[in-house]
Design a protein around this motif. Structure first.
Motif: not given
Length: 725
Positions: A614-622, A594-612
């Protein structure tokens, strides 16, 4: 020479000596007894004496036909003793030394007796912690049972429990017998009832095979195998018996049977085993049962550190008491220092194999370290244990099997704070923005149909659902108020839903996550009530569900994970722990750390994840500070700068999906409504509130320009709608 033990007992003859003390044949007011006199250094430990007295009531209350009863606990000057029932017969180790291995019917009958003993102890809140053949007595004076097996009784309750006091071990040492230690003990977790099940399954394996599944060689190597290796199947035993063994030797404590279940299921196999002779199986690496090579790791310094190994000693138990001669009790405890967080953080990142990859020779999970470091660690048992614990910091893939069908929670730990208890490295980052495509006209938002109710599940549903469309069938998963995961399938051609089904084995604390990385395979992830992450796999072409596996036994999460597949055969995960977004991937059968993904500030709630693509991801957090939705893109092997999805309020998990080449988002909004957003090729977001059923979470699937959405309604059911761009 006879000696007095307290005012009521007389010790007359030594029956055996072990690392914790000496067992005497004695006499008491009610006749012959066995007296276990603990070592003088233990008796002089005032903290242990106090613990000894506190445990008296619990130990004396253990009253069961398959438990060697404790009659009294004596504290008299320098004497600290347990007075027990005297059993006329030998211990199971002596039987193994004579017969090498037992007929399956006999082995199962003996193990079922011990399971009954553990069931009674666990019901009384007592964990044995040192189940092994030395602590199983065979009553030669009682009628025999199936396969001619004498009744088996479990003894030495409370010894490991008393000796392993918190002050003595300071939570930095492990105490137990190496061949029978459960992986979670080696990882430094507190012992629960499931450690006894693992140890008893190891004993059964040894009774059948003549050797333990992970024993042999240096004690540190034995400990490492418990954590990193999968059990090798035994030939010649019926599949139902092997399934029981494999389930109880699962790395995940929650996947193991309870003691009561184990006894019942073992007795159910007895008719299949009548008349079956002992199996013939060679020890690993060609080692025979009586070979001293079972202890030989090629290092004379190690032999000197642990004393001379007894001639003819077997790999069933590794003697660790310096210069100890073999005796009837054969206590073989080890106490090995665990490394600190700072020591672990200094090690290189590693990878793990997924034990569900059966039959490929890739069932091992280990952290990669330089050869020189490995050689140095093998010199001392303490350093070897550090290697074992370091292995637990990577991904821990979960064991496979069948669903027990019983409604139990088998979590071994209370939920934690979610803050990581070990160092987690930072994921690779890049300064360049991720590919966004060309500019163009704004994208229209999806138009949704009216919502329709799904068939109700057997319980009320809570949280947010998750869904996956796979080969013409849509699987919809949700968490029930009974803390189990429920799922229903829909035939996409007809639009008809099947019946709800419940997945038992663990209790979950948040929404599930689901992904398909290979054709015909579905992977489900659940956040246990212990804060740990579990994985289960479904073969949709008839393979059925596997059992739950632990993904990682060290990292605790405080929100539901999200899963996606950025490449064929690869599973990408993101989760939240301690306000940080962390990520790991399963690649070529190995979990990386496991590795930490740097974010501008702490997050809350559960994340979302999708791959549009091959080789890419998009994570969404609040973001916790202001409730802003953040997009964290991953491309070209690194996480790219964060983007704020302007104008999209969210009060729960943001669910992303790829719709006609665009990223579409849905999320619960403050006030009970839903909010949707769609990105343009230029990365501009179109946002719109929806006046639809209020929900704490949503699930999305998409194919081409058509999408389906599921929401949890206020009455604990699901509603569904479809939409198009």
């Amino acid at each position: 020479m006879a000696r007095k033990i307290g005012s009521r007992y007389t010790a007359q003859q030594v029956l055996g000596r072990g690392s914790a003390g000496t067992v005497w044949l004695g006499e008491g007011p009610e006749g012959p007894v066995a007296i276990k006199l603990l070592r003088e250094d233990l008796a002089s430990d005032q903290d242990l004496v106090g613990r000894f007295v506190q445990e008296r009531t619990a130990l004396l209350s253990l009253d069961h036909p398959r438990i060697v009863g404790i009659r009294d606990l004596v504290v008299d000057g320098t004497d600290l003793a347990l007075v027990m029932d005297l059993v006329r017969g030998s211990d199971l180790r002596s039987r193994l030394e004579r017969d090498r291995r037992l007929a399956p019917e006999t082995a199962v009958a003996v193990t079922a007796d011990v399971a009954d003993a553990l069931a009674a102890a666990h019901a009384a809140g007592v964990v044995h912690r040192d189940v092994k053949p030395e602590n199983v007595l065979l009553d030669a004076a009682a009628p025999t049972g199936p396969g001619g097996a004498p009744p088996a009784l479990l003894t030495d309750f409370g010894i490991a429990r008393l000796v392993d006091a918190p002050r003595r071990t300071r939570a930095t040492r492990i105490i137990g017998t190496p061949d029978y230690l459960a992986p979670e003990i080696i990882e430094g977790l507190p012992p629960r009832a499931s450690v006894d099940i693992y140890a008893l399954a190891t004993v059964l394996y040894e009774l059948l095979a003549g050797f333990t599944p992970f024993g042999g060689g240096h004690p540190g190597a034995v400990l490492r195998r418990h954590v990193t290796e999968t059990v090798t199947p035994l030939p010649g035993i019926p599949e139902p018996l092997w399934q029981i063994l494999a389930q109880c030797l699962a790395k995940a404590p929650a996947s193991r049977l309870t003691a009561g279940e184990l006894g019942d299921r073992l007795r159910g196999t007895l008719p299949l085993l009548a008349g079956v002779p002992p199996i013939e199986v060679a020890a690993p690496d060609g080692r025979g049962d009586e070979s001293r090579d079972a202890y030989d790791d090629g290092d004379e310094a190690d032999d000197a550190a642990y004393g001379d190994r007894p001639e003819g000693a077997r790999r069933g138990a590794v003697p660790l008491v310096r210069a100890a001669a073999p005796d009837s009790s054969r206590d073989t405890h080890t106490s090995i220092k665990l490394p600190t967080a700072e020591e672990l953080a200094a090690g290189p990142p590693g990878a793990r194999r997924d034990p569900s990859d059966r039959g490929t020779g890739h069932g091992h999970k280990h952290r990669a370290v330089p050869a020189a470091v490995r050689r140095r660690r093998l010199k001392l048992a303490a350093a070897a244990a550090a290697t074992v614990v370091a292995a637990g910091l990577g991904g821990w893939a979960l064991a496979s099997g069948g669903d027990s069908g019983k409604h139990h929670s088998r979590q071994d730990d209370a939920p934690g704070s979610g803050a990581p208890d070990h160092a987690i490295p930072t994921a690779p980052t890049g300064t360049a923005a991720s590919p966004q495509g060309g500019t163009g006209a704004p994208v229209a938002l999806p138009r949704w149909s009216a919502f329709h109710d799904l068939p109700r599940a057997g319980v009320s549903l809570t949280g947010g659902p998750r869904a996956l469309d796979l080969a013409g069938t849509t699987y919809v998963f949700a968490r029930g108020t009974d803390q189990n995961i429920w799922y229903v399938t829909r035939d996409d051609a007809s639009g008809r839903y099947g019946f709800w089904q419940r997945l038992t084995g663990i209790h979950v604390a948040d929404d599930p996550a689901v992904v398909s990385a290979s054709p015909g395979t579905l992977d489900l992830f659940g956040l246990g009530t212990d804060g740990l992450l579990y994985r289960r796999t479904l073969g949709t072409t008839g393979g059925g569900w596997s059992e739950w596996f632990q993904v990682d036994e060290r990292t605790k999460f405080d929100a539901a994970p999200a899963a996606a597949s950025s490449e064929p055969g690869r599973i990408d995960l993101v989760g939240r722990t301690g306000g940080d977004l962390v990520t790991a991937s399963l690649v070529d059968g190995r979990w990386n750390a496991w590795a930490v993904v740097p974010t501008p500030g702490q997050i809350t709630g559960a994340p979302g994840l999708v791959s549009r693509r091959g080789g890419t991801l998009e994570a969404f957090v609040v973001r916790k500070a202001d409730g802003a939705v953040l997009r964290l893109p991953y491309a070209d092997g690194a996480w790219r700068p964060t983007q704020v999805v302007q104008g999209m309020p969210a009060s729960g998990r943001v669910e992303p999906v790829t719709l006609a080449g665009h990223t579409c988002l849905l999320a619960p909004a403050p006030g009970g409504s839903l909010t949707q957003a769609v990105s343009s090729p230029a990365g501009v977001w179109a946002v719109q509130p929806l006046r639809e059923p209020a929900s704490s979470g949503v699930a999305l699937t998409a194919s081409g320009g058509t999408a389906d959405v599921w929401v949890t309604t206020a009455d604990g059911s699901l509603a569904w709608a479809s939409g198009r761009l």
